[in-house]
Design an enzyme around this catalytic site. Structure first.
Site, mmCIF file in Angstrom:
data_model
loop_
_atom_site.group_PDB
_atom_site.id
_atom_site.type_symbol
_atom_site.label_atom_id
_atom_site.label_comp_id
_atom_site.label_asym_id
_atom_site.label_seq_id
_atom_site.Cartn_x
_atom_site.Cartn_y
_atom_site.Cartn_z
ATOM 1 N N GLY A 1 33.830 46.562 33.366
ATOM 2 C CA GLY A 1 34.603 47.750 32.976
ATOM 3 C C GLY A 1 36.051 47.639 33.433
ATOM 4 N N GLY B 1 31.350 41.161 32.623
ATOM 5 C CA GLY B 1 30.200 41.653 31.883
ATOM 6 C C GLY B 1 29.416 40.576 31.160
#
Ligand code: AMP
Length: 397
Positions: free
Chosen positions: A377, A354
């Site tokens: 995630g 991310g």
């Protein structure tokens, strides 16, 4: 540590091998703006080509929600992949993914050939893990390889459902690398083990904080989540990002750290701005000095020094989430300082997907890290200590 079969444990010569890749690349007007995910998929694809497999690739791209949206077609990936592999990649342009084009292309394959199917999320069943699509995918192949770590935390047809209908299910090299780095770091780290958590909210990383507090020697908190911790310590945080509902939770975590003898570090100074903009007026204030009308946007210099010092002897470091609003040049200094420190350390440095991965790459330290996870995630759920369905579904050794 890895008890799952990999592409090294199977013989694919002459067999049809369906590989779930993560080709979810950013596209602008049909042009791929970051091909990292394609590059990361190459080792597994090349290995299967070399071993004489008939390599059928599939992936999702974006969120077309069951509609065959042309702007989310995987065609540009087929073109780029073909250049990177130096051989033809036949693109099976079926709106229903496993249609006449895919079936004909697969029927014509010779050993070492490569076919790419259309975006798996063109089918509505995909994200619901419904059998019809899983069976369609399975009908194309003899062996299934999952190399998509980015979706390993989801149970979809193309990474989990399909395994019910295929006898041999293994993971690819990228998946193996992710499991080894993230898994070893969390379960069997070389110590001292330090985790750095930042990003916007405590609420999105509750389980990560809780799980890591059981494992690390030091937990460093930065970014927007730091203010909820400051509030838990009874300090005012002005207009900073604050999650009132999680102040008690932050208190619990502070107590837990104290009981376990784990160091939990909160910023000792903060860069504050009078509005959320790179053009805002800004200054650095010491701990407890954030006034109304000002919001925390980065860790201060003293904090950066303190954190870098805490990292000095570390042997394993996991980093998830930026230290400040790094997208704004004026507030990227804290994140930059930490990235630079990590790059210079002789330790295993793992960047959990991310925004932190993006930050490290944008700042030019990407190749200095031991491992940058491809899954945002998925890496978070891994750090929470959860079993990821995409990994569980592969055959055990
Ligand atoms: P996350 O997705 O939770 O890792 O959060 C990443 C985002 O947190 C980035 O877009 C940062 O700009 C943002 N962020 C970091 N520090 C702050 C802060 N002090 N105030 C508001 N947002 C922040």
């Amino acid at each position: 540590m890895l008890n799952k079969k990999t592409v090294d444990d199977i013989n694919v010569k002459g067999k049809k091998v369906l590989v779930r890749c993560d080709f979810n690349v950013p596209l602008q007007n049909g042009v791929i703006t970051d091909e990292n995910r394609i590059v990361q998929a190459l080792p597994t694809i090349k290995k299967l080509i070399q071993d004489g497999g008939k390599v059928i690739l599939c992936s999702h791209l974006g969120k077309p929600k069951g509609q065959p949206l042309p702007e989310m077609s995987l065609r540009p990936v087929a073109v780029r992949l073909s250049e990177l592999l130096g051989q033809e990649v036949v693109f099976a342009a079926d709106d229903n993914v496993v249609g006449d084009n895919a079936k004909a292309a697969v029927a014509n394959m010779k050993e070492g050939d490569v076919v790419l199917l259309e975006n798996t999320r063109y089918r509505a069943e995909e994200t619901k893990n419904e059998d019809a699509f899983s069976k369609d995918l399975a009908s194309l192949c003899d062996v299934f390889v999952n190399d998509a770590f980015g979706t390993a935390h989801r149970a979809h047809c193309s990474n989990v459902g399909v395994t019910k209908y295929v006898d041999t299910n293994v993971v690819g090299y990228l998946m193996e690398k992710e499991i080894e780095f993230l898994g070893n770091a969390v379960n069997d780290p070389e110590r001292p083990f330090v985790a750095i958590l930042g990003g916007s909210k405590v609420s999105s990383k509750i389980s990560v904080i809780n799980n890591l507090l059981d494992k690390v020697d030091t937990l460093i908190i930065g970014g927007g989540m730091a203010y909820t911790f400051m509030k838990a310590l009874g300090e005012e945080v002005g207009d900073s990002l604050l999650e009132e509902d999680f102040v008690d939770y932050a208190k619990e975590m502070l107590e837990k750290a104290e009981k376990k003898g784990t160091k939990l570090l909160i910023p000792i100074d903060t860069v504050v701005a009078n509005e959320f903009s790179n053009d805002a007026e800004f200054k650095t204030v010491d701990r407890g000095g954030i006034e109304a009308g000002w919001q925390g946007v980065d860790i201060g210099e003293k904090t950066a020094k303190l954190y870098i010092d805490a990292l000095k002897d570390a042997k394993t470091i996991i980093w998830n989430g930026p230290m400040g609003v790094f997208e704004m040049e004026n507030f990227a200094k804290g994140t930059k300082a930490i990235a630079k420190a990590l790059a210079e350390l002789d330790a295993t440095t793992i960047i959990g997907g991310g925004d932190s991965a993006a930050a490290v790459n944008i700042l030019g330290y990407g190749d200095k890290m031991t491992h940058i996870s491809t899954g945002g995630g998925a890496s978070l759920e891994f750090l929470e200590g959860k079993d990821l369905p995409g990994i569980v579904a592969a055959d055990d050794k």
